[in-house]
Scaffold this active site. Structure first.
Site, PDB file in Angstrom:
ATOM      1  N   LYS A  65       0.256  -0.161  14.915  1.00 50.41           N
ATOM      2  CA  LYS A  65       1.643  -0.235  15.390  1.00 50.41           C
ATOM      3  C   LYS A  65       1.987  -1.407  16.314  1.00 50.41           C
ATOM      4  CE  LYS A  65       3.266   3.070  13.135  1.00 50.41           C
ATOM      5  NZ  LYS A  65       3.568   2.452  11.869  1.00 50.41           N
TER       6      LYS A  65
ATOM      7  N   HIS B 194       0.846  -1.203   0.000  1.00 52.99           N
ATOM      8  CA  HIS B 194       0.000   0.000   0.000  1.00 52.99           C
ATOM      9  C   HIS B 194       0.876   1.246   0.000  1.00 52.99           C
ATOM     10  CE1 HIS B 194      -4.222  -1.496   1.103  1.00 52.99           C
ATOM     11  NE2 HIS B 194      -3.543  -2.469   0.547  1.00 52.99           N
TER      12      HIS B 194
ATOM     13  N   TYR C 169      -9.427   5.739   7.289  1.00 51.53           N
ATOM     14  CA  TYR C 169      -9.648   6.030   8.715  1.00 51.53           C
ATOM     15  C   TYR C 169     -10.632   7.203   8.769  1.00 51.53           C
ATOM     16  CZ  TYR C 169      -5.379   3.362   9.856  1.00 51.53           C
ATOM     17  OH  TYR C 169      -4.424   2.383  10.012  1.00 51.53           O
TER      18      TYR C 169
ATOM     19  N   TYR D   7       3.628   6.574  10.100  1.00 50.79           N
ATOM     20  CA  TYR D   7       2.807   5.435   9.670  1.00 50.79           C
ATOM     21  C   TYR D   7       3.657   4.342   9.018  1.00 50.79           C
ATOM     22  CZ  TYR D   7      -1.422   2.966   8.269  1.00 50.79           C
ATOM     23  OH  TYR D   7      -2.408   2.011   8.135  1.00 50.79           O
TER      24      TYR D   7
ATOM     25  N   PRO E 288      -4.966   0.476  18.539  1.00 52.06           N
ATOM     26  CA  PRO E 288      -4.670   0.006  17.179  1.00 52.06           C
ATOM     27  C   PRO E 288      -4.752   1.074  16.084  1.00 52.06           C
ATOM     28  CG  PRO E 288      -6.803  -0.818  17.909  1.00 52.06           C
ATOM     29  CD  PRO E 288      -6.191  -0.126  19.080  1.00 52.06           C
TER      30      PRO E 288
HETATM   31  P1  RFL Z   1       0.468 -11.778  21.626  1.00 48.52           P
HETATM   32  O1  RFL Z   1       0.060 -11.843  20.192  1.00 48.52           O
HETATM   33  O2  RFL Z   1      -0.547 -11.381  22.623  1.00 48.52           O
HETATM   34  O3  RFL Z   1       1.048 -13.216  21.991  1.00 48.52           O
HETATM   35  C1  RFL Z   1       1.340 -13.594  23.323  1.00 48.52           C
HETATM   36  C2  RFL Z   1       1.274 -15.104  23.422  1.00 48.52           C
HETATM   37  O4  RFL Z   1       1.618 -15.495  24.753  1.00 48.52           O
HETATM   38  C3  RFL Z   1       0.689 -16.485  25.200  1.00 48.52           C
HETATM   39  N1  RFL Z   1       0.653 -16.474  26.675  1.00 48.52           N
HETATM   40  C4  RFL Z   1       1.310 -17.342  27.452  1.00 48.52           C
HETATM   41  N2  RFL Z   1       2.121 -18.371  27.149  1.00 48.52           N
HETATM   42  C5  RFL Z   1       2.636 -19.082  28.172  1.00 48.52           C
HETATM   43  N3  RFL Z   1       2.392 -18.803  29.489  1.00 48.52           N
HETATM   44  C6  RFL Z   1       1.590 -17.788  29.839  1.00 48.52           C
HETATM   45  N4  RFL Z   1       1.368 -17.512  31.134  1.00 48.52           N
HETATM   46  C7  RFL Z   1       1.016 -16.998  28.799  1.00 48.52           C
HETATM   47  N5  RFL Z   1       0.196 -15.930  28.783  1.00 48.52           N
HETATM   48  C8  RFL Z   1      -0.025 -15.625  27.498  1.00 48.52           C
HETATM   49  C9  RFL Z   1      -0.624 -16.090  24.549  1.00 48.52           C
HETATM   50  O5  RFL Z   1      -1.530 -17.185  24.470  1.00 48.52           O
HETATM   51  C10 RFL Z   1      -0.145 -15.626  23.176  1.00 48.52           C
HETATM   52  O6  RFL Z   1      -0.116 -16.667  22.230  1.00 48.52           O
HETATM   53  O7  RFL Z   1       1.726 -10.805  21.847  1.00 48.52           O
HETATM   54  P2  RFL Z   1       2.960 -10.480  20.866  1.00 48.52           P
HETATM   55  O8  RFL Z   1       3.544 -11.735  20.319  1.00 48.52           O
HETATM   56  O9  RFL Z   1       3.827  -9.528  21.601  1.00 48.52           O
HETATM   57  O10 RFL Z   1       2.296  -9.757  19.596  1.00 48.52           O
HETATM   58  C11 RFL Z   1       1.677  -8.499  19.719  1.00 48.52           C
HETATM   59  C12 RFL Z   1       0.560  -8.348  18.683  1.00 48.52           C
HETATM   60  O11 RFL Z   1      -0.282  -9.475  18.757  1.00 48.52           O
HETATM   61  C13 RFL Z   1      -0.248  -7.063  18.900  1.00 48.52           C
HETATM   62  O12 RFL Z   1       0.602  -5.995  19.215  1.00 48.52           O
HETATM   63  C14 RFL Z   1      -1.063  -6.670  17.640  1.00 48.52           C
HETATM   64  O13 RFL Z   1      -2.029  -7.625  17.347  1.00 48.52           O
HETATM   65  C15 RFL Z   1      -1.752  -5.301  17.847  1.00 48.52           C
HETATM   66  N6  RFL Z   1      -2.605  -4.912  16.721  1.00 48.52           N
HETATM   67  C16 RFL Z   1      -2.071  -4.375  15.566  1.00 48.52           C
HETATM   68  N7  RFL Z   1      -0.717  -4.264  15.422  1.00 48.52           N
HETATM   69  C17 RFL Z   1      -0.178  -3.801  14.253  1.00 48.52           C
HETATM   70  O14 RFL Z   1       1.058  -3.702  14.155  1.00 48.52           O
HETATM   71  N8  RFL Z   1      -0.960  -3.446  13.167  1.00 48.52           N
HETATM   72  C18 RFL Z   1      -2.312  -3.539  13.229  1.00 48.52           C
HETATM   73  O15 RFL Z   1      -2.958  -3.281  12.221  1.00 48.52           O
HETATM   74  C19 RFL Z   1      -2.934  -3.991  14.466  1.00 48.52           C
HETATM   75  N9  RFL Z   1      -4.256  -4.115  14.573  1.00 48.52           N
HETATM   76  C20 RFL Z   1      -4.003  -5.046  16.817  1.00 48.52           C
HETATM   77  C21 RFL Z   1      -4.804  -4.634  15.715  1.00 48.52           C
HETATM   78  C22 RFL Z   1      -4.606  -5.582  17.961  1.00 48.52           C
HETATM   79  C23 RFL Z   1      -5.974  -5.697  18.023  1.00 48.52           C
HETATM   80  N10 RFL Z   1      -6.503  -6.269  19.215  1.00 48.52           N
HETATM   81  C24 RFL Z   1      -7.458  -7.298  19.237  1.00 48.52           C
HETATM   82  C25 RFL Z   1      -5.888  -5.986  20.485  1.00 48.52           C
HETATM   83  C26 RFL Z   1      -6.171  -4.741  15.771  1.00 48.52           C
HETATM   84  C27 RFL Z   1      -6.783  -5.259  16.928  1.00 48.52           C
HETATM   85  C28 RFL Z   1      -8.284  -5.303  16.947  1.00 48.52           C
HETATM   86  C1  PHB Z   2      -6.596  -4.255  10.443  1.00 46.92           C
HETATM   87  O1  PHB Z   2      -6.656  -4.470   9.223  1.00 46.92           O
HETATM   88  O2  PHB Z   2      -6.949  -5.098  11.282  1.00 46.92           O
HETATM   89  C2  PHB Z   2      -6.107  -2.944  10.917  1.00 46.92           C
HETATM   90  C3  PHB Z   2      -5.582  -2.040  10.018  1.00 46.92           C
HETATM   91  C4  PHB Z   2      -5.139  -0.800  10.443  1.00 46.92           C
HETATM   92  C5  PHB Z   2      -5.222  -0.474  11.779  1.00 46.92           C
HETATM   93  C6  PHB Z   2      -5.733  -1.372  12.697  1.00 46.92           C
HETATM   94  C7  PHB Z   2      -6.183  -2.619  12.271  1.00 46.92           C
HETATM   95  O3  PHB Z   2      -4.812   0.755  12.183  1.00 46.92           O
END
Ligand code: RFL
Ligand code: PHB
Length: 393
Positions: free
Chosen positions: A297, A72, A201, A384, A293
């Protein structure tokens, strides 16, 4: 069992770190509380910075991303029925982002780990960290009623915001910074073509909305919702009506709707733990920090922590460099706080915080100002696409 690095958590942070270390010949074991299917069922991030993409390539797990991910070159900000494009590529000297889902990243890293034969323990209960302030740390867990011990040299806490690693640190050794926002995001995934080629957005007086995607036939949409809301209260019809109401007229009329295949609500939070290293324990990714989110990031910040720790541990094992261990926190935190600021700022200009119309007008003025100034557009674009990584020397 014995290893060099015990990694808690098989999210993107743990899997990416494990893979990069293994490719350098540094032994590691991943201990994860859930099953692989459960980890893959969490629909989360969708946007990868170039630094994250490069790290996945270095981990030899970027092949499918390069084939199926979409580059993108820009995204849109919509407000007051206007649509203003931020031309990422032109504003940053050629930088872009990649749309490729976190689920796919996780799947690719899991497949690479399975192929290399490095050990991962899934469905581990009662994971506990021991003696990380001493020379001989260890991790214990129970599986099928039996207690197991992993002796290691370092522990990487990659276990997310609710994990055990950060909670194992004595309270007086850690400082926590937090902001909880008074709203959440209701997200749906649907097998429909995205409404536009690029992300939109939207600031609207009814609340924030985001149009995103996973592929040419899979869309991801979000609307700001009340923290007390439940997914049961949001039928697909109600969701599509609310999304349409928050989009500019042309976009709303182009929207193709269909049944949701996933629907979830996420609270929004900013959070940072300082420091991120405690003796032989390192916190990585969401275990150490959370961003709302809005700036896309979270996953990217996790990847930059992994980059730093991977290089520090490689130099530790290759050249015996012990001095870099203590630098992990300060190197990571410089980039983290700047990214926290950007995510907080994007959240504050795009969401509805109150019914006060003054706030709405101020947000519109700020969006108007930033999008009509080259300097304003540039600051949005360079954040971004992702701020540069600090070299580890
Ligand atoms: P995770 O993915 O939470 O993984 C942690 C893992 O640890 C396990 N765990 C344990 N294991 C052993 N013993 C324990 N006591 C444990 N407790 C927990 C869990 O089961 C899990 O498998 O952390 P990690 O690896 O640091 O990754 C971080 C990312 O997942 C997170 O920052 C992103 O998903 C955030 N996020 C976004 N980030 C982006 O860079 N771009 C995006 O577009 C974006 N969109 C989002 C998002 C997060 C969202 N939510 C649901 C919070 C959109 C959403 C809606
Ligand atoms: C997504 O596609 O899940 C998404 C994209 C951009 C964001 C957050 C989530 O800022």
């Amino acid at each position: 069992m014995k290893t060099q690095v015990a990694i808690i958590g098989a999210g993107p942070s743990g899997l990416l770190l494990g893979r990069l270390l293994a490719l350098q010949g540094i032994a590691n074991i991943i201990i994860e509380a859930k099953s692989p299917d459960y980890v893959l069922s969490r629909i989360r991030a969708g946007v990868l910075e170039q630094g994250t993409q490069n790290l996945l390539r270095e981990a030899q797990a970027g092949e499918r991303m390069d084939r199926e991910g979409q580059i993108h070159e820009g995204f849109a900000l919509s407000f007051q029925s206007r649509v203003e494009r931020i031309d990422l590529k032109a504003l940053t000297g050629g930088k872009t982002v990649m749309v490729y889902g976190q689920t796919e990243v996780t799947k690719d890293l899991m497949a690479a780990r399975e192929a290399s034969g490095d050990v991962s323990i899934y469905e581990a209960d009662e994971v506990a960290l021991h003696d990380f302030y001493g020379d001989k740390p260890s991790v214990t867990y129970t599986k099928n009623g039996q207690v197991h011990t992993i002796e290691c040299e370092y522990i990487a806490g990659c276990d997310g915001f609710h994990g055990i690693a950060r909670q194992s640190v004595p309270g007086d050794a850690i400082r926590l910074f937090e902001r909880v926002y008074p709203f959440g995001w209701l997200g749906i995934l649907s097998r429909t073509p995205p409404v536009a080629h690029e992300l939109i957005y939207a600031n609207h007086e009814r609340g924030f909305a985001l149009c995103s995607m996973r592929s040419a036939s899979l869309s991801r949409y979000y609307v700001q919702c009340d923290l007390k809301d439940t997914t049961e209260a949001w039928s697909d019809e109600r969701f599509w009506d609310e999304l349409r109401a928050r989009l500019p007229a042309k976009t709303a009329s182009d929207l193709i709707t269909g049944p949701s295949i996933e629907k979830s609500i996420a609270p929004l939070r900013s959070f940072v733990a300082e420091p991120m290293q405690f003796g032989r324990l390192f916190l990585v990714g969401d275990a150490a920090h959370i961003v709302p989110p809005t700036g896309a990031k979270g996953l990217n910040l996790a990847a930059s922590d992994v980059y730093t720790l991977y290089h520090i541990l490689t130099q530790r094992y290759r050249q015996g460099r012990l001095d870099l261990i203590q630098k992990y926190s300060e190197i990571c935190l410089r980039r983290i706080w700047k990214t926290e600021r950007f995510s907080w700022w994007m959240t504050s200009i795009l969401h509805k915080f109150s019914d006060d119309p003054f706030n709405q007008r101020i947000q519109e003025a700020e969006l108007d100002y930033y999008t009509s100034s080259l300097a304003g557009q540039t600051t949005i674009a360079e954040n971004y696409v992702g701020l540069p990584y600090e070299p580890i020397e």
